[in-house]
Design an enzyme around this catalytic site. Structure first.
Site, PDB file in Angstrom:
ATOM      1  N   TYR A 223       9.936   6.644 -13.151  1.00 59.26           N
ATOM      2  CA  TYR A 223      10.795   5.512 -12.758  1.00 59.26           C
ATOM      3  C   TYR A 223      11.997   5.393 -13.693  1.00 59.26           C
ATOM      4  O   TYR A 223      13.105   5.065 -13.263  1.00 59.26           O
ATOM      5  CB  TYR A 223       9.987   4.208 -12.757  1.00 59.26           C
ATOM      6  CG  TYR A 223       9.043   4.107 -11.587  1.00 59.26           C
ATOM      7  CD1 TYR A 223       9.488   3.684 -10.338  1.00 59.26           C
ATOM      8  CD2 TYR A 223       7.705   4.464 -11.713  1.00 59.26           C
ATOM      9  CE1 TYR A 223       8.622   3.617  -9.243  1.00 59.26           C
ATOM     10  CE2 TYR A 223       6.831   4.394 -10.636  1.00 59.26           C
ATOM     11  CZ  TYR A 223       7.303   3.969  -9.402  1.00 59.26           C
ATOM     12  OH  TYR A 223       6.461   3.911  -8.325  1.00 59.26           O
TER      13      TYR A 223
ATOM     14  N   ARG B 185      -4.072  -3.888  -6.158  1.00 54.80           N
ATOM     15  CA  ARG B 185      -3.075  -4.715  -5.466  1.00 54.80           C
ATOM     16  C   ARG B 185      -3.718  -5.813  -4.627  1.00 54.80           C
ATOM     17  O   ARG B 185      -3.265  -6.098  -3.518  1.00 54.80           O
ATOM     18  CB  ARG B 185      -2.181  -3.857  -4.559  1.00 54.80           C
ATOM     19  CG  ARG B 185      -1.335  -2.854  -5.308  1.00 54.80           C
ATOM     20  CD  ARG B 185      -0.057  -3.501  -5.791  1.00 54.80           C
ATOM     21  NE  ARG B 185       0.783  -2.524  -6.461  1.00 54.80           N
ATOM     22  CZ  ARG B 185       1.920  -2.062  -5.959  1.00 54.80           C
ATOM     23  NH1 ARG B 185       2.358  -2.481  -4.810  1.00 54.80           N
ATOM     24  NH2 ARG B 185       2.629  -1.200  -6.638  1.00 54.80           N
TER      25      ARG B 185
ATOM     26  N   ASP C 198       3.441  -5.719 -13.525  1.00 57.79           N
ATOM     27  CA  ASP C 198       3.870  -4.457 -12.934  1.00 57.79           C
ATOM     28  C   ASP C 198       3.973  -3.400 -14.021  1.00 57.79           C
ATOM     29  O   ASP C 198       4.201  -3.728 -15.186  1.00 57.79           O
ATOM     30  CB  ASP C 198       5.220  -4.607 -12.224  1.00 57.79           C
ATOM     31  CG  ASP C 198       5.466  -3.451 -11.263  1.00 57.79           C
ATOM     32  OD1 ASP C 198       4.961  -3.497 -10.137  1.00 57.79           O
ATOM     33  OD2 ASP C 198       6.117  -2.467 -11.676  1.00 57.79           O
TER      34      ASP C 198
ATOM     35  N   ARG D 141       1.712  -9.094  -1.095  1.00 54.75           N
ATOM     36  CA  ARG D 141       2.401  -9.544   0.127  1.00 54.75           C
ATOM     37  C   ARG D 141       1.530  -9.743   1.362  1.00 54.75           C
ATOM     38  O   ARG D 141       1.965 -10.361   2.320  1.00 54.75           O
ATOM     39  CB  ARG D 141       3.537  -8.566   0.459  1.00 54.75           C
ATOM     40  CG  ARG D 141       4.759  -8.802  -0.415  1.00 54.75           C
ATOM     41  CD  ARG D 141       5.816  -7.754  -0.177  1.00 54.75           C
ATOM     42  NE  ARG D 141       5.332  -6.452  -0.604  1.00 54.75           N
ATOM     43  CZ  ARG D 141       6.010  -5.325  -0.458  1.00 54.75           C
ATOM     44  NH1 ARG D 141       7.175  -5.327   0.141  1.00 54.75           N
ATOM     45  NH2 ARG D 141       5.519  -4.185  -0.895  1.00 54.75           N
TER      46      ARG D 141
ATOM     47  N   ARG E 286       6.340 -16.245  -3.905  1.00 56.88           N
ATOM     48  CA  ARG E 286       7.339 -15.215  -4.127  1.00 56.88           C
ATOM     49  C   ARG E 286       8.717 -15.709  -3.651  1.00 56.88           C
ATOM     50  O   ARG E 286       9.724 -15.468  -4.308  1.00 56.88           O
ATOM     51  CB  ARG E 286       6.920 -13.957  -3.360  1.00 56.88           C
ATOM     52  CG  ARG E 286       7.929 -12.847  -3.284  1.00 56.88           C
ATOM     53  CD  ARG E 286       7.945 -12.052  -4.556  1.00 56.88           C
ATOM     54  NE  ARG E 286       8.582 -10.745  -4.366  1.00 56.88           N
ATOM     55  CZ  ARG E 286       9.886 -10.541  -4.471  1.00 56.88           C
ATOM     56  NH1 ARG E 286      10.693 -11.543  -4.747  1.00 56.88           N
ATOM     57  NH2 ARG E 286      10.379  -9.329  -4.309  1.00 56.88           N
TER      58      ARG E 286
HETATM   59  O1  1CP Z   1      -3.211  -5.114  -8.253  1.00 57.93           O
HETATM   60  C1  1CP Z   1      -2.703  -6.234  -8.399  1.00 57.93           C
HETATM   61  O2  1CP Z   1      -2.950  -7.204  -7.642  1.00 57.93           O
HETATM   62  C2  1CP Z   1      -1.843  -6.494  -9.610  1.00 57.93           C
HETATM   63  C3  1CP Z   1      -0.470  -6.286  -9.442  1.00 57.93           C
HETATM   64  C4  1CP Z   1       0.244  -4.958  -9.486  1.00 57.93           C
HETATM   65  C5  1CP Z   1      -0.080  -3.708 -10.029  1.00 57.93           C
HETATM   66  C6  1CP Z   1      -1.408  -3.262 -10.623  1.00 57.93           C
HETATM   67  C7  1CP Z   1       1.564  -4.864  -9.010  1.00 57.93           C
HETATM   68  C8  1CP Z   1       2.277  -5.957  -8.349  1.00 57.93           C
HETATM   69  N1  1CP Z   1       2.049  -3.620  -9.323  1.00 57.93           N
HETATM   70  C9  1CP Z   1       1.053  -2.878  -9.925  1.00 57.93           C
HETATM   71  C10 1CP Z   1       1.140  -1.508 -10.442  1.00 57.93           C
HETATM   72  C11 1CP Z   1       2.216  -0.634  -9.992  1.00 57.93           C
HETATM   73  N2  1CP Z   1       3.550  -0.919  -9.803  1.00 57.93           N
HETATM   74  C12 1CP Z   1       2.048   0.746  -9.759  1.00 57.93           C
HETATM   75  C13 1CP Z   1       0.752   1.488  -9.985  1.00 57.93           C
HETATM   76  C14 1CP Z   1      -0.185   1.304  -8.862  1.00 57.93           C
HETATM   77  C15 1CP Z   1       0.230   1.951  -7.566  1.00 57.93           C
HETATM   78  O3  1CP Z   1       0.403   3.185  -7.548  1.00 57.93           O
HETATM   79  O4  1CP Z   1       0.341   1.217  -6.570  1.00 57.93           O
HETATM   80  C16 1CP Z   1       3.278   1.287  -9.380  1.00 57.93           C
HETATM   81  C17 1CP Z   1       3.580   2.725  -9.017  1.00 57.93           C
HETATM   82  C18 1CP Z   1       4.231   0.225  -9.409  1.00 57.93           C
HETATM   83  C19 1CP Z   1       5.668   0.308  -9.126  1.00 57.93           C
HETATM   84  C20 1CP Z   1       6.048  -0.633  -8.070  1.00 57.93           C
HETATM   85  N3  1CP Z   1       6.207  -1.972  -8.251  1.00 57.93           N
HETATM   86  C21 1CP Z   1       6.199  -0.382  -6.700  1.00 57.93           C
HETATM   87  C22 1CP Z   1       5.963   0.972  -6.063  1.00 57.93           C
HETATM   88  C23 1CP Z   1       7.198   1.571  -5.537  1.00 57.93           C
HETATM   89  C24 1CP Z   1       7.000   3.043  -5.253  1.00 57.93           C
HETATM   90  O5  1CP Z   1       7.541   3.837  -6.022  1.00 57.93           O
HETATM   91  O6  1CP Z   1       6.299   3.395  -4.275  1.00 57.93           O
HETATM   92  C25 1CP Z   1       6.520  -1.581  -6.066  1.00 57.93           C
HETATM   93  C26 1CP Z   1       6.843  -1.822  -4.615  1.00 57.93           C
HETATM   94  C27 1CP Z   1       6.486  -2.581  -7.058  1.00 57.93           C
HETATM   95  C28 1CP Z   1       6.665  -4.036  -6.862  1.00 57.93           C
HETATM   96  C29 1CP Z   1       5.409  -4.794  -6.825  1.00 57.93           C
HETATM   97  N4  1CP Z   1       4.469  -4.786  -7.834  1.00 57.93           N
HETATM   98  C30 1CP Z   1       3.445  -5.625  -7.517  1.00 57.93           C
HETATM   99  C31 1CP Z   1       3.757  -6.213  -6.237  1.00 57.93           C
HETATM  100  C32 1CP Z   1       2.907  -7.228  -5.532  1.00 57.93           C
HETATM  101  C33 1CP Z   1       4.976  -5.688  -5.813  1.00 57.93           C
HETATM  102  C34 1CP Z   1       5.722  -6.035  -4.550  1.00 57.93           C
HETATM  103  C35 1CP Z   1       6.834  -6.953  -4.959  1.00 57.93           C
HETATM  104  C36 1CP Z   1       7.226  -7.935  -3.914  1.00 57.93           C
HETATM  105  O7  1CP Z   1       6.613  -9.010  -3.818  1.00 57.93           O
HETATM  106  O8  1CP Z   1       8.199  -7.644  -3.206  1.00 57.93           O
END
Ligand code: 1CP
Length: 347
Positions: free
Chosen positions: A151, A25, A75, A29, A38
């Site tokens: 999910y 990540r 994602d 944000r 965004r």
């Molecule tokens: O790492 C990076 O910079 C690349 C971007 C990336 C990756 C690898 C994003 C952007 N998401 C992910 C993977 C991801 N998405 C995972 C696996 C990694 C982890 O465990 O963190 C998971 C579980 C998700 C699902 C997801 N998407 C969540 C988690 C919610 C939860 O259940 O806790 C969330 C909040 C997102 C949205 C998201 N994805 C990525 C970003 C930057 C965001 C935030 C969105 C925003 O700007 O509001």
């Protein structure tokens, strides 16, 4: 040194002159430039599916910190989207999906439709590849089937995974079919990223720890093994990183059975154990607690150095144990990057 890409070399188990690093990540944000793009995009899905924007967001952290790896901005919920499931993000709440019903039908997997729906993601990979320096490794990724299934069944994030477990435990054979569908879709999704220019890939099994031990074998290890086998046949030499987060002692069987080249360690994995049990078989990646990056300063640096001193004698990529959190001051990421870059292994 045959390659200038230190991250790729370390994942292949080669000796490198400095420990390569990237951060899960690393785009997102905590960066003001991300928040600005965004706000201009028409929602999070649009950000992921617009190759201009997704390329820019991927490159933002590299301009500041010059990590050894660039991870595609996307994602794990792109796979359900590719399967035709409705996915959206509610502000302040996170991801939402049209939830699967155990008594309903599974989405069908049609390769051509799936690839067409996800074509913008592969276009993004190609654009990033064209813009990276010769030293930077492009990392593609997907969620592992179990984590993506949670999910799809819960319709979003969950703490207890009650619907998913009730389905899996009551009708494991039907649940196998959903996992098999996700294995096929994941192979296709990751293959297409590699064909477009991804040089290494990571499979995020973020909720692996929710599975009891025997179920972990069936729905985390087995599907990962199937994905690794298929990717090996199609794309020999592309390193695969597994991340069975919080799997504890399960890491050992995961490494022994899946065939991954590397595992990403969560912060709870003891360093000495990882070194003696896992590092002779695979490259390791990890595992600083993301909250250390919020704290910064001496506590962060001494913890990072302890990790480096424990693991940098073998194949190792420095990373966090989970993703960067939004509260992280970017200056702390700069400080950590400099610490890792300056570290030298004493031999
Ligand atoms: O790492 C990076 O910079 C690349 C971007 C990336 C990756 C690898 C994003 C952007 N998401 C992910 C993977 C991801 N998405 C995972 C696996 C990694 C982890 O465990 O963190 C998971 C579980 C998700 C699902 C997801 N998407 C969540 C988690 C919610 C939860 O259940 O806790 C969330 C909040 C997102 C949205 C998201 N994805 C990525 C970003 C930057 C965001 C935030 C969105 C925003 O700007 O509001």
């Amino acid at each position: 040194m045959g390659t200038k890409k230190l991250l790729l070399a370390a994942l292949r188990g080669e000796r490198v002159e400095r420990v390569p690093f990237w951060f899960m990540r690393q785009a997102g944000r905590y960066l003001p430039e991300y928040r600005q793009l965004r706000a201009e995009a028409n929602g999070f899905m649009e950000l992921c599916l617009n190759p201009n924007l997704a390329t820019e967001v991927t490159l933002q952290p590299l301009r500041r910190f010059n990590m050894d790896g660039a991870i595609l901005f996307s994602d794990i919920l792109m796979v359900p989207h590719g399967l035709g499931v409705r996915v959206w993000f509610e502000e302040g709440e996170g991801p939402k999906l049209e939830a699967l019903d155990p008594s309903g039908r599974l989405p069908g997997f049609d390769r051509a439709t799936f690839s067409a729906r996800l074509a913008p993601v592969y276009e993004t990979v190609a654009r990033i590849a064209a813009r990276l320096s010769a030293e930077t490794t492009l990392i593609g990724f997907a969620g592992a089937p179990w984590t993506v299934a949670t999910y799809m069944i819960e319709g979003g994030s969950s703490r207890e995974f009650a619907r998913t477990k009730s389905w899996a435990f009551q009708d494991p054979v039907a649940f196998d079919r959903l996992i098999e569908l996700l294995v096929d879709a994941t192979i296709e999704h990751v293959s297409a990223q590699i064909a477009a220019g991804a040089e290494a890939v990571q499979l995020f099994d973020s909720w692996a720890s929710a599975l009891p031990a025997r179920a972990f074998e069936r729905w985390s290890i087995k599907p990962t093994q199937a994905i690794v086998q298929a990717l090996r046949t199609r794309h020999a030499g592309v390193p695969i990183i597994g991340f069975p987060r919080l799997a504890g002692a399960g890491y050992e069987a995961f490494v022994a059975q899946t065939g991954v080249d590397a595992v990403s360690l969560d912060p709870t994995v003891p360093l000495a154990w990882a070194r003696s049990t896992l590092q002779s078989k695979v490259a390791l990646q990890g595992n600083l607690d993301p909250q250390m990056l919020v704290v910064g300063g001496d506590p962060m640096i001494s913890e990072a150095v302890a990790i480096l001193e424990s693991l940098a004698h073998g194949p190792f990529v420095f990373n966090l144990g989970h993703g960067v959190v939004p509260e992280t001051p970017p200056e702390h990421v700069a400080q950590l990057s400099e610490t890792v870059r300056a570290f030298r292994v004493s031999r």
